[in-house]
Design a protein around this motif. Structure first.
Motif, PDB file in Angstrom:
ATOM      1  N   ILE A 256       5.563   4.814   8.392  1.00 47.64           N
ATOM      2  CA  ILE A 256       4.270   4.283   7.956  1.00 47.64           C
ATOM      3  C   ILE A 256       3.864   4.947   6.639  1.00 47.64           C
ATOM      4  CG2 ILE A 256       1.875   3.842   8.614  1.00 47.64           C
ATOM      5  CD1 ILE A 256       2.678   4.289  11.530  1.00 47.64           C
ATOM      6  N   PRO A 257       4.241   4.365   5.493  1.00 51.00           N
ATOM      7  CA  PRO A 257       3.884   4.928   4.190  1.00 51.00           C
ATOM      8  C   PRO A 257       2.471   4.503   3.780  1.00 51.00           C
ATOM      9  CG  PRO A 257       5.254   3.008   3.867  1.00 51.00           C
ATOM     10  CD  PRO A 257       5.101   3.174   5.356  1.00 51.00           C
ATOM     11  N   CYS A 258       1.472   5.130   4.401  1.00 46.84           N
ATOM     12  CA  CYS A 258       0.079   4.663   4.297  1.00 46.84           C
ATOM     13  C   CYS A 258      -0.386   4.407   2.867  1.00 46.84           C
ATOM     14  CB  CYS A 258      -0.853   5.680   4.946  1.00 46.84           C
ATOM     15  SG  CYS A 258      -0.630   5.854   6.723  1.00 46.84           S
ATOM     16  N   ASP A 259      -0.195   5.380   1.992  1.00 45.29           N
ATOM     17  CA  ASP A 259      -0.745   5.260   0.642  1.00 45.29           C
ATOM     18  C   ASP A 259      -0.104   4.147  -0.167  1.00 45.29           C
ATOM     19  OD1 ASP A 259      -2.537   7.321   1.090  1.00 45.29           O
ATOM     20  OD2 ASP A 259      -1.135   8.855   0.404  1.00 45.29           O
ATOM     21  N   SER A 260       1.096   3.779   0.199  1.00 43.53           N
ATOM     22  CA  SER A 260       1.771   2.699  -0.520  1.00 43.53           C
ATOM     23  C   SER A 260       1.143   1.343  -0.225  1.00 43.53           C
ATOM     24  CB  SER A 260       3.258   2.673  -0.156  1.00 43.53           C
ATOM     25  OG  SER A 260       3.880   3.871  -0.546  1.00 43.53           O
ATOM     26  N   PHE A 261       0.529   1.191   0.946  1.00 44.92           N
ATOM     27  CA  PHE A 261      -0.099  -0.088   1.277  1.00 44.92           C
ATOM     28  C   PHE A 261      -1.288  -0.368   0.358  1.00 44.92           C
ATOM     29  CE2 PHE A 261       1.822   0.789   5.564  1.00 44.92           C
ATOM     30  CZ  PHE A 261       2.680  -0.293   5.575  1.00 44.92           C
ATOM     31  N   ILE A 262      -2.168   0.607   0.176  1.00 52.65           N
ATOM     32  CA  ILE A 262      -3.326   0.378  -0.685  1.00 52.65           C
ATOM     33  C   ILE A 262      -2.888   0.276  -2.148  1.00 52.65           C
ATOM     34  CG2 ILE A 262      -3.903   2.829  -0.958  1.00 52.65           C
ATOM     35  CD1 ILE A 262      -6.355  -0.169  -0.777  1.00 52.65           C
ATOM     36  N   THR A 263      -1.851   1.020  -2.533  1.00 50.41           N
ATOM     37  CA  THR A 263      -1.339   0.928  -3.894  1.00 50.41           C
ATOM     38  C   THR A 263      -0.787  -0.467  -4.165  1.00 50.41           C
ATOM     39  OG1 THR A 263      -0.792   3.282  -3.835  1.00 50.41           O
ATOM     40  CG2 THR A 263       0.225   1.971  -5.571  1.00 50.41           C
ATOM     41  N   ALA A 264      -0.071  -0.998  -3.201  1.00 47.90           N
ATOM     42  CA  ALA A 264       0.457  -2.354  -3.332  1.00 47.90           C
ATOM     43  C   ALA A 264      -0.676  -3.371  -3.417  1.00 47.90           C
ATOM     44  CB  ALA A 264       1.365  -2.672  -2.153  1.00 47.90           C
ATOM     45  N   ALA A 265      -1.725  -3.171  -2.632  1.00 51.67           N
ATOM     46  CA  ALA A 265      -2.865  -4.090  -2.647  1.00 51.67           C
ATOM     47  C   ALA A 265      -3.574  -4.071  -3.994  1.00 51.67           C
ATOM     48  CB  ALA A 265      -3.841  -3.729  -1.533  1.00 51.67           C
ATOM     49  N   PHE A 266      -3.567  -2.905  -4.661  1.00 57.94           N
ATOM     50  CA  PHE A 266      -4.146  -2.827  -5.999  1.00 57.94           C
ATOM     51  C   PHE A 266      -3.256  -3.546  -7.025  1.00 57.94           C
ATOM     52  CE2 PHE A 266      -3.776  -0.412 -10.037  1.00 57.94           C
ATOM     53  CZ  PHE A 266      -4.923  -0.926 -10.643  1.00 57.94           C
ATOM     54  N   ILE A 267      -1.970  -3.281  -6.985  1.00 52.05           N
ATOM     55  CA  ILE A 267      -1.053  -3.869  -7.972  1.00 52.05           C
ATOM     56  C   ILE A 267      -0.978  -5.389  -7.826  1.00 52.05           C
ATOM     57  CG2 ILE A 267       1.364  -3.983  -8.704  1.00 52.05           C
ATOM     58  CD1 ILE A 267       1.595  -1.015  -7.846  1.00 52.05           C
ATOM     59  N   ASP A 268      -0.888  -5.854  -6.595  1.00 50.79           N
ATOM     60  CA  ASP A 268      -0.768  -7.286  -6.326  1.00 50.79           C
ATOM     61  C   ASP A 268      -1.686  -7.668  -5.160  1.00 50.79           C
ATOM     62  OD1 ASP A 268      -0.076  -9.904  -5.923  1.00 50.79           O
ATOM     63  OD2 ASP A 268       1.941  -9.489  -5.139  1.00 50.79           O
ATOM     64  N   PRO A 269      -2.936  -8.072  -5.458  1.00 51.08           N
ATOM     65  CA  PRO A 269      -3.897  -8.396  -4.397  1.00 51.08           C
ATOM     66  C   PRO A 269      -3.410  -9.460  -3.417  1.00 51.08           C
ATOM     67  CG  PRO A 269      -5.015  -8.222  -6.510  1.00 51.08           C
ATOM     68  CD  PRO A 269      -3.539  -8.169  -6.802  1.00 51.08           C
ATOM     69  N   SER A 270      -2.468 -10.313  -3.845  1.00 59.77           N
ATOM     70  CA  SER A 270      -1.990 -11.367  -2.950  1.00 59.77           C
ATOM     71  C   SER A 270      -1.189 -10.813  -1.779  1.00 59.77           C
ATOM     72  CB  SER A 270      -1.130 -12.375  -3.718  1.00 59.77           C
ATOM     73  OG  SER A 270       0.141 -11.839  -4.054  1.00 59.77           O
ATOM     74  N   ILE A 271      -0.872  -9.526  -1.846  1.00 61.29           N
ATOM     75  CA  ILE A 271      -0.132  -8.907  -0.743  1.00 61.29           C
ATOM     76  C   ILE A 271      -0.989  -8.817   0.522  1.00 61.29           C
ATOM     77  CG2 ILE A 271      -0.707  -6.448  -1.033  1.00 61.29           C
ATOM     78  CD1 ILE A 271       2.259  -5.851  -0.813  1.00 61.29           C
TER      79      ILE A 271
END
Length: 331
Positions: A256-271
């Motif tokens: 569970i790479p928690c911080d990567s989820f919010i980082t991905a949501a910032f880079i590409d909101p469509s995620i």
């Protein structure tokens, strides 16, 4: 499957982080997005959390050095939460030797230490205030650790909250599921007062990835080790090194790479496939519930948080591949 992210003007961002192992991966994701002009990473600010601010600063510099990006300034921030309880004479403060190890990087051994003289003289809080003024209405904050630095900036500068464009946070919970206590998530529990200040003061919608969302989107350890972790790149080499001990002792059934989820949501909101917009605040005084998120189910207050409930894992994996220059990356 090919993946394409349409980019116009890169979003400006400062990442506020307590570099543990998942923070390192999130940093690599930001750096890769920065290289592709999807975002512009202006600075890294360090907060006490997974490890202390000294170790966190060292870890951030180590990540930047590994991909020759030491031109990005790193600012050391708060050495602890806003409120520190007194410690009896016969006891010491709780150490940071938790999930990520005392040093945040799983006790991994390195041949060389990063040059700590590269740290900026200015503190993280002052840097946040300055950058928000310089880029008024355009600066995004990506918060991967406890919210101490951001809360102090909000209190020190009455205009800080309005100067910031958006705040992206990994932390808290929405179903009273905790990972630090039965009812509280680590980042919010580490400094509940800071979380309370940020949720109450932010003048634009916050995007939050809570613990339950991270937990629901864990990836198989087999994918982490045999697919993602098999690439022969500098990024994967460092991540495998610092995560070895963490993965070995993990009690979670999935990675569970928690911080990567919010980082991905910032880079590409469509995620983010599903959002729940609500008013959130934090319980500060409960004997068993301190640090727990409280949701305004009665709709008595204005909504202040967009809660990410579902993540597109295929898009997420592509951003992960991008972060480490993996041959499977199609972005």
């Amino acid at each position: 499957m090919s993946s394409e992210i349409k980019v116009t003007t890169p979003e400006l961002v400062v990442v506020d982080t307590d570099p543990g192992t998942d923070d390192a991966l999130a940093l690599y994701m930001l750096l890769a997005a920065d290289e592709r002009k999807m975002v512009k990473l202006l600075a890294v600010t360090i907060v006490d959390g997974n490890t202390n601010a000294d170790h966190g600063s060292r870890n951030a510099l180590r990540v930047l050095k590994s991909v020759d990006r030491l031109e990005i300034p790193v600012y050391k921030g708060s050495p602890g939460p806003i409120i520190l309880e007194p410690v009896p004479k016969d006891k010491s403060r709780v150490t940071h030797a938790g999930y990520h190890g005392e040093d945040g990087f799983g006790g991994a051994k390195f041949d060389k230490e990063p040059e700590m003289g590269l740290l900026q003289d200015e503190t993280a809080v002052l840097a946040l205030i300055k950058l928000a003024k310089e880029h008024k209405g355009k600066l995004n904050l990506l918060c991967l650790g406890p919210l101490t630095n951001v809360a102090l900036a909000m209190k020190a500068d009455p205009e800080f909250a309005s100067n910031v464009k958006n705040v992206f946070i990994m932390g808290g919970n929405t179903a009273a599921v905790g990972n630090a206590t039965s009812t509280a998530e680590f980042n919010f529990l580490h400094d509940p007062e800071a979380a309370h200040i940020v949720l109450a003061s932010a003048q634009s919608h916050i995007t939050l990835v809570p613990w339950e969302t991270c937990q629901a989107h864990g990836l198989p350890y087999k994918w982490r080790t045999e697919d993602f972790g098999s690439a022969q790149t500098k990024q994967v080499e460092l991540l495998n090194k610092i995560e070895a001990a963490v993965i070995e002792k993990s009690k979670n059934p999935t990675w569970i790479p928690c911080d990567s989820f919010i980082t991905a949501a910032f880079i590409d909101p469509s995620i983010v496939k599903k959002l729940d917009v609500r008013h959130l605040t934090i319980e500060l005084h409960g004997h068993r519930t301190r640090g727990q998120v409280v949701i305004d189910h009665l709709r008595e207050c204005d909504d202040n948080v967009k809660v990410a409930k579902e993540i597109d894992l295929e898009k997420f994996k592509q951003l992960m591949y991008m972060a480490v220059d993996h041959p499977h990356c199609t972005i």
